[in-house]
Design a protein around this motif. Structure first.
Motif, PDB file in Angstrom:
ATOM      1  N   UNK A   1       0.847  -1.191   0.000  1.00 35.97           N
ATOM      2  CA  UNK A   1       0.000   0.000   0.000  1.00 35.97           C
ATOM      3  C   UNK A   1       0.885   1.244   0.000  1.00 35.97           C
ATOM      4  N   UNK A   2       0.491   2.232  -0.794  1.00 35.84           N
ATOM      5  CA  UNK A   2       1.317   3.434  -0.957  1.00 35.84           C
ATOM      6  C   UNK A   2       0.426   4.672  -1.063  1.00 35.84           C
ATOM      7  N   UNK A   3       0.745   5.691  -0.286  1.00 38.01           N
ATOM      8  CA  UNK A   3      -0.022   6.942  -0.276  1.00 38.01           C
ATOM      9  C   UNK A   3       0.733   7.993  -1.091  1.00 38.01           C
ATOM     10  N   UNK A   4       0.169   8.444  -2.224  1.00 36.54           N
ATOM     11  CA  UNK A   4       0.895   9.391  -3.087  1.00 36.54           C
ATOM     12  C   UNK A   4       0.716  10.851  -2.667  1.00 36.54           C
ATOM     13  N   UNK A   5       0.571  11.092  -1.364  1.00 39.00           N
ATOM     14  CA  UNK A   5       0.358  12.449  -0.846  1.00 39.00           C
ATOM     15  C   UNK A   5       1.438  12.790   0.176  1.00 39.00           C
ATOM     16  N   UNK A   6       1.609  14.093   0.431  1.00 38.46           N
ATOM     17  CA  UNK A   6       2.672  14.527   1.344  1.00 38.46           C
ATOM     18  C   UNK A   6       2.122  15.088   2.661  1.00 38.46           C
ATOM     19  N   UNK A   7       0.805  15.072   2.813  1.00 40.81           N
ATOM     20  CA  UNK A   7       0.208  15.533   4.074  1.00 40.81           C
ATOM     21  C   UNK A   7      -0.763  14.479   4.606  1.00 40.81           C
ATOM     22  N   UNK A   8      -0.424  13.222   4.371  1.00 42.27           N
ATOM     23  CA  UNK A   8      -1.233  12.095   4.847  1.00 42.27           C
ATOM     24  C   UNK A   8      -0.282  10.951   5.162  1.00 42.27           C
ATOM     25  N   UNK A   9      -0.815   9.871   5.712  1.00 41.71           N
ATOM     26  CA  UNK A   9       0.016   8.717   6.027  1.00 41.71           C
ATOM     27  C   UNK A   9      -0.815   7.453   6.008  1.00 41.71           C
ATOM     28  N   UNK A  10      -0.177   6.330   6.359  1.00 41.36           N
ATOM     29  CA  UNK A  10      -0.908   5.072   6.456  1.00 41.36           C
ATOM     30  C   UNK A  10      -0.308   4.276   7.605  1.00 41.36           C
ATOM     31  N   UNK A  11      -1.179   3.637   8.380  1.00 37.77           N
ATOM     32  CA  UNK A  11      -0.694   2.865   9.516  1.00 37.77           C
ATOM     33  C   UNK A  11      -1.618   1.682   9.767  1.00 37.77           C
ATOM     34  N   UNK A  12      -1.098   0.720  10.524  1.00 38.68           N
ATOM     35  CA  UNK A  12      -1.907  -0.406  10.987  1.00 38.68           C
ATOM     36  C   UNK A  12      -1.977  -0.320  12.501  1.00 38.68           C
ATOM     37  N   UNK A  13      -3.199  -0.376  13.041  1.00 40.51           N
ATOM     38  CA  UNK A  13      -3.349  -0.320  14.489  1.00 40.51           C
ATOM     39  C   UNK A  13      -4.694  -0.947  14.865  1.00 40.51           C
TER      40      UNK A  13
ATOM     41  N   UNK B   1       2.785  17.771   6.974  1.00 37.00           N
ATOM     42  CA  UNK B   1       3.961  17.197   6.299  1.00 37.00           C
ATOM     43  C   UNK B   1       4.830  16.431   7.310  1.00 37.00           C
ATOM     44  N   UNK B   2       5.030  17.025   8.471  1.00 34.96           N
ATOM     45  CA  UNK B   2       5.891  16.386   9.479  1.00 34.96           C
ATOM     46  C   UNK B   2       5.262  15.092   9.980  1.00 34.96           C
ATOM     47  N   UNK B   3       3.964  15.118  10.241  1.00 31.21           N
ATOM     48  CA  UNK B   3       3.266  13.899  10.691  1.00 31.21           C
ATOM     49  C   UNK B   3       3.362  12.793   9.638  1.00 31.21           C
ATOM     50  N   UNK B   4       3.303  13.196   8.367  1.00 31.02           N
ATOM     51  CA  UNK B   4       3.405  12.223   7.278  1.00 31.02           C
ATOM     52  C   UNK B   4       4.733  11.468   7.350  1.00 31.02           C
ATOM     53  N   UNK B   5       5.808  12.199   7.620  1.00 27.11           N
ATOM     54  CA  UNK B   5       7.119  11.560   7.737  1.00 27.11           C
ATOM     55  C   UNK B   5       7.217  10.696   9.004  1.00 27.11           C
ATOM     56  N   UNK B   6       6.576  11.115  10.084  1.00 30.70           N
ATOM     57  CA  UNK B   6       6.635  10.325  11.326  1.00 30.70           C
ATOM     58  C   UNK B   6       5.840   9.021  11.200  1.00 30.70           C
ATOM     59  N   UNK B   7       4.678   9.092  10.576  1.00 30.40           N
ATOM     60  CA  UNK B   7       3.809   7.906  10.475  1.00 30.40           C
ATOM     61  C   UNK B   7       4.218   7.019   9.301  1.00 30.40           C
ATOM     62  N   UNK B   8       4.640   7.652   8.206  1.00 30.49           N
ATOM     63  CA  UNK B   8       5.029   6.890   7.022  1.00 30.49           C
ATOM     64  C   UNK B   8       3.911   6.802   6.009  1.00 30.49           C
ATOM     65  N   UNK B   9       4.263   6.544   4.748  1.00 31.88           N
ATOM     66  CA  UNK B   9       3.257   6.531   3.682  1.00 31.88           C
ATOM     67  C   UNK B   9       3.183   5.196   2.961  1.00 31.88           C
ATOM     68  N   UNK B  10       3.948   4.203   3.408  1.00 25.29           N
ATOM     69  CA  UNK B  10       3.864   2.913   2.722  1.00 25.29           C
ATOM     70  C   UNK B  10       3.936   1.780   3.731  1.00 25.29           C
ATOM     71  N   UNK B  11       3.264   0.691   3.428  1.00 23.98           N
ATOM     72  CA  UNK B  11       3.372  -0.510   4.256  1.00 23.98           C
ATOM     73  C   UNK B  11       2.915  -1.710   3.450  1.00 23.98           C
ATOM     74  N   UNK B  12       3.164  -2.896   3.996  1.00 29.70           N
ATOM     75  CA  UNK B  12       2.733  -4.110   3.300  1.00 29.70           C
ATOM     76  C   UNK B  12       2.091  -5.067   4.299  1.00 29.70           C
ATOM     77  N   UNK B  13       1.258  -5.941   3.759  1.00 28.08           N
ATOM     78  CA  UNK B  13       0.666  -7.026   4.548  1.00 28.08           C
ATOM     79  C   UNK B  13       0.797  -8.296   3.719  1.00 28.08           C
ATOM     80  N   UNK B  14       1.031  -9.430   4.374  1.00 35.10           N
ATOM     81  CA  UNK B  14       1.155 -10.696   3.649  1.00 35.10           C
ATOM     82  C   UNK B  14      -0.218 -11.232   3.263  1.00 35.10           C
ATOM     83  N   UNK B  15      -0.224 -12.000   2.170  1.00 39.06           N
ATOM     84  CA  UNK B  15      -1.427 -12.734   1.755  1.00 39.06           C
ATOM     85  C   UNK B  15      -1.102 -14.229   1.808  1.00 39.06           C
ATOM     86  N   UNK B  16      -1.875 -14.967   2.574  1.00 38.44           N
ATOM     87  CA  UNK B  16      -1.704 -16.427   2.661  1.00 38.44           C
ATOM     88  C   UNK B  16      -3.073 -17.081   2.464  1.00 38.44           C
ATOM     89  N   UNK B  17      -3.150 -18.022   1.524  1.00 32.70           N
ATOM     90  CA  UNK B  17      -4.413 -18.701   1.226  1.00 32.70           C
ATOM     91  C   UNK B  17      -5.535 -17.705   0.922  1.00 32.70           C
TER      92      UNK B  17
END
Lengths: 133, 133, 133
Positions: C38-50, C85-101
């Motif tokens: 997953x990738x966020x193409x913005x500079x004032x947003x982020x993505x996280x898992x919680x 912008x600063x929060x975006x760098x702290x949280x991050x804009x990309x992540x991955x999750x595995x797919x099994x079955x």
């Protein structure tokens, strides 16, 4: 190729070096060139890569996170671990390292650390190795 | 496909735009669809994607990190760069960008920045390009 | 396999659960084992898992980020969204999750959240599914 590492934390907050466990999985996978993906399936823990020579670096990271996100402040989440959830989002729960010639491409001073923010607990780290080419 | 970028920092803390270096590697790789993975093999640096139009965004990020994790406070790590290690864990040392039709899928305002937290130094960024399908 | 998710934020700062959208893309892709990036193409947003059980966790994360990086302080970037912008760098804009079955390997309490830091806006999340083996 999917594996699960078991991690046992013994304190509330703790950085646990899992580098040798990851190396063992890569050796077992027999992948020479590819990617090693690590994923923490928990919401009050994290994973990071940092210096594994001087253990005081781990202590400084834990201390600073505690200052930035204090335990026991006035959070809305009532389970007493809101700080741990917030730290999880700041540190992150997934990362990757390259594999070249069967070797994990860590920098000279780097180790992989599971970050416990709400222990002690039994935890897991998911590992997926992708073969290249 | 594994490459190494060389990055030269000239100040203690600095965000260095490496977007054009990454684009050059992708062009050289001739991969049309896939993933570009970036990895920093250092423990006092990081990598992030943020706005590359107004340079004051970089200055604001560096300033705020300095406020959150001040240089020269009472850390346990005695090499004088504990703050840099902590910033490395907060910002992160790895990220990926998609490649579609030979093009790096950055958003309109996005650039890729190497984050120096303990320079000036000669640094490296590892790049691995995975071809899709 | 490249997809785009559309996300609509309704407030300046907001964590939006996009887990079911991601699951839908994986089902459509018909990939049984692999990686979901997953990738966020913005500079004032982020993505996280919680945690996605108690919504107060989201509120606590937003609140704490606001304390660490206050809106409207004396930043150099003059568009009024330097904090985002600063929060975006702290949280991050990309992540991955595995797919099994064919299943997204989220932990029991985990959900995927788009983090809006400068809304309300129409946003996108890029998704790339890599098939294993």
């Amino acid at each position: 190729m999917f594996y699960t590492l078991n991690v046992h934390s013994t304190r509330r907050e703790e950085m646990i070096d899992i580098t040798s466990d990851v190396v063992r999985v890569i050796t077992k996978s027999d992948v020479k060139n590819g990617m090693c993906h690590l994923y923490v399936p928990h919401t009050t823990a994290g994973i990071t890569i940092n210096e594994d020579a001087d253990p005081s670096v781990k202590a400084d990271i834990i201390d600073r996170l505690r200052k930035l996100v204090p335990y026991g402040e006035n959070y809305r989440h009532l389970e007493g671990n809101a700080d741990a959830h917030i730290k999880s989002t700041l540190v992150g729960i997934s990362l990757f390292v390259f594999i070249e010639n069967g070797r994990l491409m860590l920098g000279r001073w780097q180790g992989i650390f599971f970050c416990e923010f709400d222990g002690p607990r039994n935890r897991e780290v998911y590992v997926k190795i992708l073969k290249e080419g």
